[in-house]
Design a protein around this motif. Structure first.
Motif, PDB file in Angstrom:
ATOM      1  N   PRO A   1      -5.410   1.969  -4.987  1.00  0.00           N
ATOM      2  CA  PRO A   1      -6.080   0.861  -4.727  1.00  0.00           C
ATOM      3  C   PRO A   1      -6.494   0.206  -5.924  1.00  0.00           C
ATOM      4  CG  PRO A   1      -7.169   3.175  -4.402  1.00  0.00           C
ATOM      5  CD  PRO A   1      -5.772   3.356  -4.447  1.00  0.00           C
TER       6      PRO A   1
ATOM      7  N   THR B   1      -1.958  -4.109  10.882  1.00  0.00           N
ATOM      8  CA  THR B   1      -2.703  -3.124  11.277  1.00  0.00           C
ATOM      9  C   THR B   1      -2.258  -2.625  12.812  1.00  0.00           C
ATOM     10  OG1 THR B   1      -4.794  -3.358   9.949  1.00  0.00           O
ATOM     11  CG2 THR B   1      -4.930  -2.449  12.078  1.00  0.00           C
TER      12      THR B   1
ATOM     13  N   SER C   1       0.798  -1.335  -0.099  1.00  0.00           N
ATOM     14  CA  SER C   1      -0.009   0.171   0.054  1.00  0.00           C
ATOM     15  C   SER C   1       0.724   1.267  -0.063  1.00  0.00           C
ATOM     16  CB  SER C   1      -1.044   0.151   1.108  1.00  0.00           C
ATOM     17  OG  SER C   1      -1.923  -1.189   1.192  1.00  0.00           O
TER      18      SER C   1
ATOM     19  N   VAL D   1      -1.536  -7.437   2.779  1.00  0.00           N
ATOM     20  CA  VAL D   1      -1.777  -5.984   2.511  1.00  0.00           C
ATOM     21  C   VAL D   1      -1.210  -5.177   3.470  1.00  0.00           C
ATOM     22  CG1 VAL D   1      -4.242  -6.065   3.041  1.00  0.00           C
ATOM     23  CG2 VAL D   1      -3.152  -4.435   1.210  1.00  0.00           C
ATOM     24  N   SER D   2      -0.424  -4.307   3.284  1.00  0.00           N
ATOM     25  CA  SER D   2       0.288  -3.490   4.254  1.00  0.00           C
ATOM     26  C   SER D   2      -0.782  -2.246   4.618  1.00  0.00           C
ATOM     27  CB  SER D   2       1.209  -2.837   3.962  1.00  0.00           C
ATOM     28  OG  SER D   2       1.221  -1.973   2.449  1.00  0.00           O
ATOM     29  N   ASP D   3      -0.807  -1.733   5.803  1.00  0.00           N
ATOM     30  CA  ASP D   3      -1.789  -0.662   6.533  1.00  0.00           C
ATOM     31  C   ASP D   3      -0.781   0.384   7.037  1.00  0.00           C
ATOM     32  OD1 ASP D   3      -3.769   0.688   7.422  1.00  0.00           O
ATOM     33  OD2 ASP D   3      -4.184  -0.743   8.982  1.00  0.00           O
TER      34      ASP D   3
ATOM     35  N   SER E   1      -0.545   5.568  -0.180  1.00  0.00           N
ATOM     36  CA  SER E   1      -1.079   5.219   0.933  1.00  0.00           C
ATOM     37  C   SER E   1      -2.642   5.281   1.139  1.00  0.00           C
ATOM     38  CB  SER E   1      -0.502   5.963   2.105  1.00  0.00           C
ATOM     39  OG  SER E   1      -0.561   5.378   3.421  1.00  0.00           O
TER      40      SER E   1
ATOM     41  N   VAL F   1      -6.759   1.152   3.784  1.00  0.00           N
ATOM     42  CA  VAL F   1      -6.543  -0.512   3.456  1.00  0.00           C
ATOM     43  C   VAL F   1      -8.002  -1.010   3.732  1.00  0.00           C
ATOM     44  CG1 VAL F   1      -6.085  -1.260   5.789  1.00  0.00           C
ATOM     45  CG2 VAL F   1      -5.435  -2.444   3.984  1.00  0.00           C
ATOM     46  N   TRP F   2      -8.965  -0.577   4.448  1.00  0.00           N
ATOM     47  CA  TRP F   2     -10.137  -1.148   4.761  1.00  0.00           C
ATOM     48  C   TRP F   2     -10.935  -1.061   3.395  1.00  0.00           C
ATOM     49  CZ3 TRP F   2      -9.759  -4.722   8.347  1.00  0.00           C
ATOM     50  CH2 TRP F   2      -8.920  -4.302   9.066  1.00  0.00           C
TER      51      TRP F   2
ATOM     52  N   VAL G   1      -9.559  -0.791   0.467  1.00  0.00           N
ATOM     53  CA  VAL G   1      -8.985  -1.721  -0.609  1.00  0.00           C
ATOM     54  C   VAL G   1      -9.547  -3.180  -0.310  1.00  0.00           C
ATOM     55  CG1 VAL G   1      -6.668  -2.641  -1.304  1.00  0.00           C
ATOM     56  CG2 VAL G   1      -7.049  -0.266  -0.871  1.00  0.00           C
TER      57      VAL G   1
ATOM     58  N   THR H   1      -3.908  -8.421   6.850  1.00  0.00           N
ATOM     59  CA  THR H   1      -3.295  -7.196   7.153  1.00  0.00           C
ATOM     60  C   THR H   1      -2.069  -7.492   7.680  1.00  0.00           C
ATOM     61  OG1 THR H   1      -4.407  -6.695   9.268  1.00  0.00           O
ATOM     62  CG2 THR H   1      -5.376  -5.755   7.476  1.00  0.00           C
TER      63      THR H   1
END
Length: 325
Positions: A15, A72, A10, A35-37, A49, A52-53, A55, A69
């Motif tokens: 996205p 997170t 991310s 997936v990075s947060d 950036s 994430v939610w 995405v 994640t």
């Protein structure tokens, strides 16, 4: 039986690109996703950036792979009650294929509301309490909670998965690995160190999953790969606890001036050699990890997935049998 996944960055991608990469990863034979947060990228060169939610909601419709994640921080930037709601919704969207990976975070992302950035021991204590809050809400019913760091009043989640969301805890040292063993449903790390996995298992983790991940930079030549990796991810070689305490991408850029291309080349498999990538996977397997995730640095994602499917995956599968969930 080891499962091989892809690590969606991310920090490097928006996205829509992340969703496209998830589809390509599944087609190339990857079996799960990280997936990075982040709120910030590590530096301006990375340049992204997304939230994430949002995405994850799109990923749920784009792929059938399990998603976690990585990771997170549920302690400061977002209250654990809200993370509990987000994770529960993600698990419903993904029909149980979601893992909430949590960690103690970095000042880069978590200090943005002006809160004091506490020392590591306090951050771990906050993380433990946050996980208690999240688990209480995932059990269902109305929750009231009075802890040292968090208060919850009359909170209840009405959209819940059939089973509580698994919570994996990340660790980069013995204290965090031990905490993961005590409170986690699994362990996450980007370090192929058997001592961390051992500490996790001996502290209560037992046979629960241990997930690892690392970066590569496939390119037509090793020199091109090193240049791209050094341009985009020099922060990976910033030493010690700086990654946890530097507050802005600008500060990471300043610290990264100390990182040479040679340092990156030693740490990141770069170029077109499939054996180098397969060897790095094997290092995580040898350290005791059950799932290993790979992140391709840079924009040439299509070429990497072709490289993985045709050259690396056969080598990895010859040495490492495929695993399930």
């Amino acid at each position: 039986m080891v499962s091989i996944g892809y690590f969606l960055s991310s920090e490097e991608f928006g996205p829509r690109d992340l969703v496209k990469q998830a589809r390509m990863a599944e087609q190339a034979g990857f079996e799960r996703l990280w997936v990075s947060d982040h709120f910030h990228p590590w530096n301006h060169e990375q340049g992204n950036s997304p939230f994430v939610w949002s995405v994850i909601g799109a990923l749920a419709e784009a792929t059938s792979l399990p998603i976690a994640t990585a990771v997170t921080c549920p302690t400061m930037r977002i209250h654990p009650v809200i993370i509990a709601q987000a994770a529960a919704t993600a698990a419903v969207q993904l029909e149980g294929r979601f893992v909430l990976g949590v960690g103690s975070g970095e000042a880069l992302n978590e200090h943005i509301l002006g809160d004091h950035w506490p020392p590591a021991a306090v951050r771990l204590a906050m993380l433990e309490e946050a996980v208690e809050v999240i688990r209480a809400l995932h059990r269902g019913g109305e929750v009231d909670y009075r802890g040292k760091y968090y208060r919850v009043e009359n909170a209840q989640l009405f959209t819940l998965p059939d089973e509580p969301v698994p919570i994996y805890v990340s660790g980069f040292g013995p204290r965090s690995a031990a905490l993961a063993g005590r409170i986690g449903d699994g362990f996450m790390s980007v370090m192929p160190e058997s001592e961390l996995v051992r500490r996790f298992r001996e502290s209560g983790g037992g046979e629960r999953p241990a997930q690892g991940g690392f970066k590569v930079c496939y390119a037509p030549s090793r020199e091109q790969g090193i240049e791209t990796a050094h341009r985009l991810w020099p922060n990976e070689q910033v030493p010690g606890e700086l990654a946890q305490i530097l507050p802005t991408p600008r500060h990471f850029e300043q610290a990264s001036t100390l990182v040479t291309p040679e340092m990156v080349a030693e740490a990141v498999p770069c170029g077109p050699d499939p054996d180098a990538v397969a060897a790095r996977v094997q290092s995580f397997v040898d350290a005791g990890y059950d799932h290993v995730h790979i992140q391709q640095i840079g924009p040439d994602q299509e070429a990497f997935f072709e490289f993985w499917a045709n050259e690396v995956r056969p080598r990895v599968r010859e040495a490492v049998p495929s695993g399930g969930a």
